[in-house]
Design a protein around this motif. Structure first.
Motif, PDB file in Angstrom:
ATOM      1  N   PRO A 291       0.819  -1.224   0.000  1.00  0.00           N
ATOM      2  CA  PRO A 291       0.000   0.000   0.000  1.00  0.00           C
ATOM      3  C   PRO A 291       0.848   1.267   0.000  1.00  0.00           C
ATOM      4  O   PRO A 291       0.460   2.278  -0.589  1.00  0.00           O
ATOM      5  CB  PRO A 291      -0.830  -0.114   1.291  1.00  0.00           C
ATOM      6  N   LEU A 292       2.012   1.225   0.642  1.00  0.00           N
ATOM      7  CA  LEU A 292       2.903   2.381   0.646  1.00  0.00           C
ATOM      8  C   LEU A 292       3.409   2.675  -0.764  1.00  0.00           C
ATOM      9  O   LEU A 292       3.421   3.826  -1.217  1.00  0.00           O
ATOM     10  CB  LEU A 292       4.091   2.136   1.583  1.00  0.00           C
ATOM     11  N   ILE A 293       3.820   1.623  -1.466  1.00  0.00           N
ATOM     12  CA  ILE A 293       4.336   1.787  -2.827  1.00  0.00           C
ATOM     13  C   ILE A 293       3.270   2.347  -3.750  1.00  0.00           C
ATOM     14  O   ILE A 293       3.501   3.303  -4.500  1.00  0.00           O
ATOM     15  CB  ILE A 293       4.867   0.441  -3.370  1.00  0.00           C
ATOM     16  N   TYR A 294       2.063   1.776  -3.679  1.00  0.00           N
ATOM     17  CA  TYR A 294       1.004   2.213  -4.587  1.00  0.00           C
ATOM     18  C   TYR A 294       0.497   3.617  -4.255  1.00  0.00           C
ATOM     19  O   TYR A 294       0.187   4.407  -5.145  1.00  0.00           O
ATOM     20  CB  TYR A 294      -0.152   1.224  -4.573  1.00  0.00           C
ATOM     21  N   SER A 295       0.406   3.946  -2.954  1.00  0.00           N
ATOM     22  CA  SER A 295      -0.126   5.255  -2.578  1.00  0.00           C
ATOM     23  C   SER A 295       0.880   6.367  -2.810  1.00  0.00           C
ATOM     24  O   SER A 295       0.509   7.495  -3.164  1.00  0.00           O
ATOM     25  CB  SER A 295      -0.559   5.248  -1.102  1.00  0.00           C
ATOM     26  N   LEU A 296       2.178   6.070  -2.642  1.00  0.00           N
ATOM     27  CA  LEU A 296       3.198   7.100  -2.811  1.00  0.00           C
ATOM     28  C   LEU A 296       3.514   7.374  -4.279  1.00  0.00           C
ATOM     29  O   LEU A 296       3.903   8.479  -4.644  1.00  0.00           O
ATOM     30  CB  LEU A 296       4.480   6.698  -2.069  1.00  0.00           C
ATOM     31  N   ARG A 297       3.364   6.370  -5.145  1.00  0.00           N
ATOM     32  CA  ARG A 297       3.748   6.515  -6.541  1.00  0.00           C
ATOM     33  C   ARG A 297       2.562   6.769  -7.479  1.00  0.00           C
ATOM     34  O   ARG A 297       2.763   6.995  -8.663  1.00  0.00           O
ATOM     35  CB  ARG A 297       4.504   5.263  -7.009  1.00  0.00           C
ATOM     36  N   ASN A 298       1.353   6.710  -6.957  1.00  0.00           N
ATOM     37  CA  ASN A 298       0.176   6.828  -7.809  1.00  0.00           C
ATOM     38  C   ASN A 298      -0.615   8.081  -7.446  1.00  0.00           C
ATOM     39  O   ASN A 298      -1.164   8.188  -6.350  1.00  0.00           O
ATOM     40  CB  ASN A 298      -0.696   5.571  -7.649  1.00  0.00           C
ATOM     41  N   LYS A 299      -0.675   9.046  -8.368  1.00  0.00           N
ATOM     42  CA  LYS A 299      -1.348  10.319  -8.099  1.00  0.00           C
ATOM     43  C   LYS A 299      -2.845  10.130  -7.873  1.00  0.00           C
ATOM     44  O   LYS A 299      -3.450  10.797  -7.025  1.00  0.00           O
ATOM     45  CB  LYS A 299      -1.108  11.291  -9.261  1.00  0.00           C
ATOM     46  N   GLU A 300      -3.464   9.241  -8.659  1.00  0.00           N
ATOM     47  CA  GLU A 300      -4.914   9.028  -8.537  1.00  0.00           C
ATOM     48  C   GLU A 300      -5.275   8.463  -7.167  1.00  0.00           C
ATOM     49  O   GLU A 300      -6.259   8.887  -6.551  1.00  0.00           O
ATOM     50  CB  GLU A 300      -5.406   8.078  -9.639  1.00  0.00           C
ATOM     51  N   ILE A 301      -4.456   7.508  -6.682  1.00  0.00           N
ATOM     52  CA  ILE A 301      -4.699   6.931  -5.353  1.00  0.00           C
ATOM     53  C   ILE A 301      -4.510   7.992  -4.279  1.00  0.00           C
ATOM     54  O   ILE A 301      -5.303   8.085  -3.331  1.00  0.00           O
ATOM     55  CB  ILE A 301      -3.747   5.738  -5.103  1.00  0.00           C
ATOM     56  N   LYS A 302      -3.473   8.821  -4.414  1.00  0.00           N
ATOM     57  CA  LYS A 302      -3.227   9.869  -3.426  1.00  0.00           C
ATOM     58  C   LYS A 302      -4.385  10.863  -3.383  1.00  0.00           C
ATOM     59  O   LYS A 302      -4.802  11.301  -2.302  1.00  0.00           O
ATOM     60  CB  LYS A 302      -1.909  10.590  -3.732  1.00  0.00           C
ATOM     61  N   LYS A 303      -4.916  11.215  -4.549  1.00  0.00           N
ATOM     62  CA  LYS A 303      -6.058  12.133  -4.588  1.00  0.00           C
ATOM     63  C   LYS A 303      -7.281  11.521  -3.904  1.00  0.00           C
ATOM     64  O   LYS A 303      -7.980  12.193  -3.137  1.00  0.00           O
ATOM     65  CB  LYS A 303      -6.404  12.476  -6.042  1.00  0.00           C
ATOM     66  N   ALA A 304      -7.537  10.250  -4.185  1.00  0.00           N
ATOM     67  CA  ALA A 304      -8.688   9.573  -3.582  1.00  0.00           C
ATOM     68  C   ALA A 304      -8.523   9.453  -2.070  1.00  0.00           C
ATOM     69  O   ALA A 304      -9.484   9.643  -1.314  1.00  0.00           O
ATOM     70  CB  ALA A 304      -8.856   8.187  -4.206  1.00  0.00           C
ATOM     71  N   LEU A 305      -7.303   9.156  -1.613  1.00  0.00           N
ATOM     72  CA  LEU A 305      -7.048   9.056  -0.174  1.00  0.00           C
ATOM     73  C   LEU A 305      -7.218  10.413   0.504  1.00  0.00           C
ATOM     74  O   LEU A 305      -7.736  10.492   1.625  1.00  0.00           O
ATOM     75  CB  LEU A 305      -5.638   8.509   0.073  1.00  0.00           C
ATOM     76  N   ASN A 306      -6.786  11.472  -0.163  1.00  0.00           N
ATOM     77  CA  ASN A 306      -6.965  12.817   0.392  1.00  0.00           C
ATOM     78  C   ASN A 306      -8.445  13.158   0.546  1.00  0.00           C
ATOM     79  O   ASN A 306      -8.858  13.791   1.528  1.00  0.00           O
ATOM     80  CB  ASN A 306      -6.278  13.861  -0.493  1.00  0.00           C
ATOM     81  N   LYS A 307      -9.256  12.732  -0.446  1.00  0.00           N
ATOM     82  CA  LYS A 307     -10.700  12.959  -0.359  1.00  0.00           C
ATOM     83  C   LYS A 307     -11.290  12.245   0.860  1.00  0.00           C
ATOM     84  O   LYS A 307     -12.126  12.803   1.586  1.00  0.00           O
ATOM     85  CB  LYS A 307     -11.390  12.458  -1.630  1.00  0.00           C
ATOM     86  N   ILE A 308     -10.852  10.999   1.071  1.00  0.00           N
ATOM     87  CA  ILE A 308     -11.358  10.214   2.204  1.00  0.00           C
ATOM     88  C   ILE A 308     -10.970  10.876   3.521  1.00  0.00           C
ATOM     89  O   ILE A 308     -11.789  11.010   4.439  1.00  0.00           O
ATOM     90  CB  ILE A 308     -10.819   8.768   2.149  1.00  0.00           C
ATOM     91  N   LEU A 309      -9.710  11.311   3.624  1.00  0.00           N
ATOM     92  CA  LEU A 309      -9.243  11.954   4.856  1.00  0.00           C
ATOM     93  C   LEU A 309      -9.966  13.265   5.112  1.00  0.00           C
ATOM     94  O   LEU A 309     -10.318  13.581   6.260  1.00  0.00           O
ATOM     95  CB  LEU A 309      -7.730  12.185   4.772  1.00  0.00           C
ATOM     96  N   ARG A 310     -10.215  14.052   4.049  1.00  0.00           N
ATOM     97  CA  ARG A 310     -10.937  15.308   4.218  1.00  0.00           C
ATOM     98  C   ARG A 310     -12.387  15.066   4.658  1.00  0.00           C
ATOM     99  O   ARG A 310     -12.916  15.789   5.503  1.00  0.00           O
ATOM    100  CB  ARG A 310     -10.921  16.110   2.914  1.00  0.00           C
ATOM    101  N   SER A 311     -13.019  14.044   4.102  1.00  0.00           N
ATOM    102  CA  SER A 311     -14.398  13.724   4.487  1.00  0.00           C
ATOM    103  C   SER A 311     -14.467  13.245   5.932  1.00  0.00           C
ATOM    104  O   SER A 311     -15.423  13.557   6.646  1.00  0.00           O
ATOM    105  CB  SER A 311     -14.978  12.670   3.550  1.00  0.00           C
ATOM    106  N   MET A 312     -13.424  12.502   6.366  1.00  0.00           N
ATOM    107  CA  MET A 312     -13.390  12.037   7.760  1.00  0.00           C
ATOM    108  C   MET A 312     -13.248  13.218   8.707  1.00  0.00           C
ATOM    109  O   MET A 312     -13.885  13.270   9.769  1.00  0.00           O
ATOM    110  CB  MET A 312     -12.225  11.056   7.943  1.00  0.00           C
ATOM    111  N   LYS A 313     -12.402  14.199   8.342  1.00  0.00           N
ATOM    112  CA  LYS A 313     -12.242  15.396   9.186  1.00  0.00           C
ATOM    113  C   LYS A 313     -13.528  16.189   9.240  1.00  0.00           C
ATOM    114  O   LYS A 313     -13.915  16.727  10.271  1.00  0.00           O
ATOM    115  CB  LYS A 313     -11.122  16.269   8.635  1.00  0.00           C
ATOM    116  N   PHE A 314     -14.245  16.252   8.083  1.00  0.00           N
ATOM    117  CA  PHE A 314     -15.515  16.990   8.036  1.00  0.00           C
ATOM    118  C   PHE A 314     -16.543  16.351   8.956  1.00  0.00           C
ATOM    119  O   PHE A 314     -17.274  17.047   9.678  1.00  0.00           O
ATOM    120  CB  PHE A 314     -16.037  17.016   6.598  1.00  0.00           C
TER     121      PHE A 314
END
Length: 318
Positions: A291-314
């Motif tokens: 998961p570290l390799i895929y999340s750090l090297r993949n822009k689409e995954i990073k964007k999707a993870l950021n969306k999830i984290l922002r929704s959790m904070k909201f």
């Protein structure tokens, strides 16, 4: 899994003792803490990737469907061995039943086999996307991708039935101590009352064919991909293609590099220490890297993870 011939031997084995990692009580507690954290982080990392793919509509493509299934596989791959290993760190007897041992053997190696098929499917997907871009939408439809996923799961859980059956039929007498932290074929064959060269050779040939056939398929796919990428005129196009394939190649290198050390030759010939270290690497450390390799090297995954984290904070601020 019971063989009547085993009853002809005195003291037939009903349970095994997994020695695990020797050391004092403090060392056992330290290892328990270390691998507990590793296990939890592995679960969290792979669950986040599954959530990212499910939540983001832009990731509902064959490439990410395969990735989500791969992450789901990794969760159960580590779960087949790590919880039992953690219990043994704090246990005095370190016992596992005969049936429990072979169930662990079957599920762990079936999921490892399924992983080789998924890595091959992901290589084929990248080959089509880069080398056959005009035909990709018609060849790799979502329906065909789902059929490929089902095939990977079915084949992975069917392949290891024969090795598990053969080893379970060996006569185990009074010796039931396995110098390992999982029920591995090498130590199990070594506990047989009688030499079992045919079973050991069969398992070695089976492992070699499975590992090398999938590895050669993956390397062949990426050899063609590399040639195609080098012909791309723009530097940006080459960078994007390499970035897309880089994560997958890193995972392939980690996984295949370790399993080839263990299972290409008859495993009972490897020292117990080597078996433990190499098994530790591909069974526990590699799944946390994925998961570290895929999340750090993949822009689409990073964007999707950021969306999830922002929704959790909201949600937390509501």
């Amino acid at each position: 899994m019971k063989n009547p011939d085993r009853n002809n031997h005195s003291g037939s084995v009903n349970e095994f003792v997994l020695l695990g990692f020797p050391g004092s009580w403090k060392i056992q507690v330290f290892l328990f803490s270390l691998f507990s954290v590793t296990y939890i982080l592995t679960l969290i990392g792979n669950i986040l990737i599954i959530c990212a793919v499910n939540v983001d509509q832009q990731l509902h493509t064959p490439m990410y469907v395969l990735l989500a299934n791969f992450s789901f596989l990794e969760i159960w791959y580590v779960t087949s061995t790590v919880p039992n290993m953690l219990v043994n760190f704090l246990s005095e007897n370190k016992i596992i039943s005969f049936i429990g041992c072979f169930l662990q053997f079957y599920f762990f190696f079936s999921m490892g086999t399924t992983e080789t098929f998924f890595l091959s499917a992901m290589a084929y997907d990248r080959y089509l996307a880069i080398c056959r871009p005009l035909y990709y939408p018609t060849i790799m439809t979502l329906q065909k991708c789902i059929r490929m996923v089902v095939c990977c799961w079915l084949c992975g859980f069917s392949c290891y039935l024969l090795p598990v059956y053969l080893i379970s039929q060996l006569p185990f007498c009074d010796h039931n101590t396995i110098d390992h932290f999982i029920c591995d074929p090498g130590p199990l064959i070594g506990l047989s009352c009688v030499p079992a060269p045919a079973t050991e050779t069969t398992c070695a040939v089976f492992n070699s064919v499975l590992i090398f056939s999938t590895f050669l398929f993956i390397t062949s796919s990426y050899t063609v991909v590399l040639k195609a990428v080098l012909k791309v005129p723009s530097a940006e196009g080459r960078r994007k293609a390499f970035s897309t394939c880089g994560s997958h190649l890193a995972v392939v290198s980690l996984f295949y590099g370790s399993i080839m050390v263990m299972y290409v030759s008859p495993t009972s010939g490897n020292p117990a220490g080597v078996q433990k270290i190499v098994t530790l690497f591909y069974s526990i450390l590699t799944p946390i890297f994925n998961p570290l390799i895929y999340s750090l090297r993949n822009k689409e995954i990073k964007k999707a993870l950021n969306k999830i984290l922002r929704s959790m904070k909201f949600v937390q601020h509501m």
